[in-house]
Design a protein around this motif. Sequence first.
Motif, PDB file in Angstrom:
ATOM      1  N   GLU A 458       5.771   5.060  -4.448  1.00 35.65           N
ATOM      2  CA  GLU A 458       6.995   4.564  -3.832  1.00 35.65           C
ATOM      3  C   GLU A 458       6.935   3.031  -3.653  1.00 35.65           C
ATOM      4  OE1 GLU A 458       7.659   6.151   0.048  1.00 35.65           O
ATOM      5  OE2 GLU A 458       9.790   6.542  -0.372  1.00 35.65           O
ATOM      6  N   GLU A 459       5.766   2.547  -3.204  1.00 37.42           N
ATOM      7  CA  GLU A 459       5.617   1.097  -3.032  1.00 37.42           C
ATOM      8  C   GLU A 459       5.681   0.371  -4.371  1.00 37.42           C
ATOM      9  OE1 GLU A 459       2.125   0.287  -0.649  1.00 37.42           O
ATOM     10  OE2 GLU A 459       2.973   1.484   0.994  1.00 37.42           O
ATOM     11  N   TRP A 461       7.390   1.295  -6.923  1.00 39.03           N
ATOM     12  CA  TRP A 461       8.797   1.293  -7.307  1.00 39.03           C
ATOM     13  C   TRP A 461       9.574   0.200  -6.547  1.00 39.03           C
ATOM     14  CZ3 TRP A 461      12.465   1.568 -10.455  1.00 39.03           C
ATOM     15  CH2 TRP A 461      13.787   1.862 -10.106  1.00 39.03           C
ATOM     16  N   GLU A 462       9.288   0.067  -5.248  1.00 38.29           N
ATOM     17  CA  GLU A 462       9.909  -1.004  -4.449  1.00 38.29           C
ATOM     18  C   GLU A 462       9.621  -2.369  -5.075  1.00 38.29           C
ATOM     19  OE1 GLU A 462      12.011  -0.977  -1.901  1.00 38.29           O
ATOM     20  OE2 GLU A 462      12.025   1.216  -2.135  1.00 38.29           O
ATOM     21  N   GLN A 465      11.468  -2.998  -8.322  1.00 38.30           N
ATOM     22  CA  GLN A 465      12.880  -3.338  -8.087  1.00 38.30           C
ATOM     23  C   GLN A 465      13.040  -4.781  -7.606  1.00 38.30           C
ATOM     24  OE1 GLN A 465      13.392   0.304  -5.571  1.00 38.30           O
ATOM     25  NE2 GLN A 465      15.471   0.188  -6.373  1.00 38.30           N
ATOM     26  N   GLN A 466      12.214  -5.147  -6.611  1.00 38.23           N
ATOM     27  CA  GLN A 466      12.281  -6.519  -6.082  1.00 38.23           C
ATOM     28  C   GLN A 466      12.017  -7.547  -7.174  1.00 38.23           C
ATOM     29  OE1 GLN A 466       9.321  -7.075  -3.082  1.00 38.23           O
ATOM     30  NE2 GLN A 466      10.206  -5.484  -1.771  1.00 38.23           N
TER      31      GLN A 466
END
Length: 476
Positions: A458-459, A461-462, A465-466
């Motif tokens: 999940e991190e 993926w974050e 995106q950023q």
Amino acid sequence: MSPSEFRKQAHRMVDWMADYLENVEDFPVKSQVHPRDIFNQLPTSPPLKGESMETVFEDFQKIILPGITHWQSPNFFAYFPANSSPPSILAEMLTATLAAQCMIWDTSPAAAELEEMMINWLRDMCGLPDDWTGAIQATASEATLCALLSVRERMTDFRINTSGFGPKDKIRVYCSSETHSSVEKGAKIAGFGKENVVRIAVDENLAMIPEALEKAITDDIASGFQPGCVVAAIGSTSTHAMDPIRPVAEICSRHGIWLHVDAAHAGTAFLLPEYRYLIDGIERADSYVFNPHKWMMTNFDCSAYFVKDKSTLIRTFEILPEYLKTQHSSQTHNYRDWGIPLGRRFRALKLWFVIRSYGLEGLQEKVRNDIENTRRIATTIHESPDFELFTYPPLSLVCFRFRPNGVSDQEWINEMNAAIVEKLNSSGKIYLTHTKINGKYLLRLSVGQTYTTWNHVEEAWELIQQTAKTIHSSKT
Ligand SMILES: *Cc1c(COP(=O)(O)O)cnc(C)c1O
């Protein structure tokens, strides 16, 4: 080094190892050094007098460690994992201590007999045919080379081993365009020549098209070639493409062709019965390889090579000089005859430690979690308007790209995705690699490092995106 000094140093290094594994997440995943940074710190000649282990170990931390990419970091999503695990490391310590040469039964009976049983365990754990046997090879590349050499000898009634290639030997190897480079390398080493590796067309999921295979074979027969071997990929390196085993096997048996299946990474998934549909028809293959040293938490090197007919393998590799003749050959395995090298490490020990320590259920749970996490993130990527999923991942590798709404310039999209990978990797926070399919630059997120949990995915993926957002706004 005295025994007491060895004991002291070993304790100290084991403490370092435990600290390392506890804190591996704090290191930059991909080494941040530049070319020659390490080389230039090394003395140009060896020391004349021995140095203290303190000094050597200090330099290990100061010079070597910064030049290491941390494959055991849970934020490692590049290539495919090369997992270790605590029980595997402990076994490797014992293997290094015994330092036995396990070439034949006599040179360490336990190594030969444990290897035989571990191959049987792995076979049964993965639902492979129960009359298959095999050996541990160092790498999948070597296993595939063993298959190609066996093909060569079976086809020619062991003539090439004796007298070399004749002018009429035109053996062909078939694989898809997605098959691993080790097939071409193996064909070169086996003497077939890379021009005799025939690339078969693939469908939209990059799986081999059986009709195209059939046509290539019949065309070749008409032109005087000898079809020898098909190498099918289960989980191609680029995108985890899956060749259809059953229809390919049917074509192979119709033409008397050897079928070798390369499941180097994906093979660990077949610990789970629910994914064995992907190797439906496997009982018709002649050989199969998968690497516990990738996803099954067993230190490199440990590649499991299975064959339907061990006599072809042994006849291909057997050597019997007087000094290697022994009295127990009929009841025991002399693994030097099951592959390329004479000398062999005691690699079965780490498998035994890993399998006993986690149990089949523990290993299954690990693999099941990785596949679930991959599918969960793939769904999120698919639903994200600025990202494009390549295909829904069959197992634990997801390929996708940043494609902001309304942008259609392919060149520009490719450049942006390359910039994202570069920026992510140089941040040291995560490490991932890319592939290119039909001209499209794709990010590969390979989930399955020993310590990776949903939070890490999940991190990641974050962060992706950023980073994509930052790059996009700097380029517009
Ligand atoms: C990793 C990989 C290989 C090569 O494995 P080695 O053990 O490094 O030789 C071969 N085929 C596939 C599909 C792979 O993923």
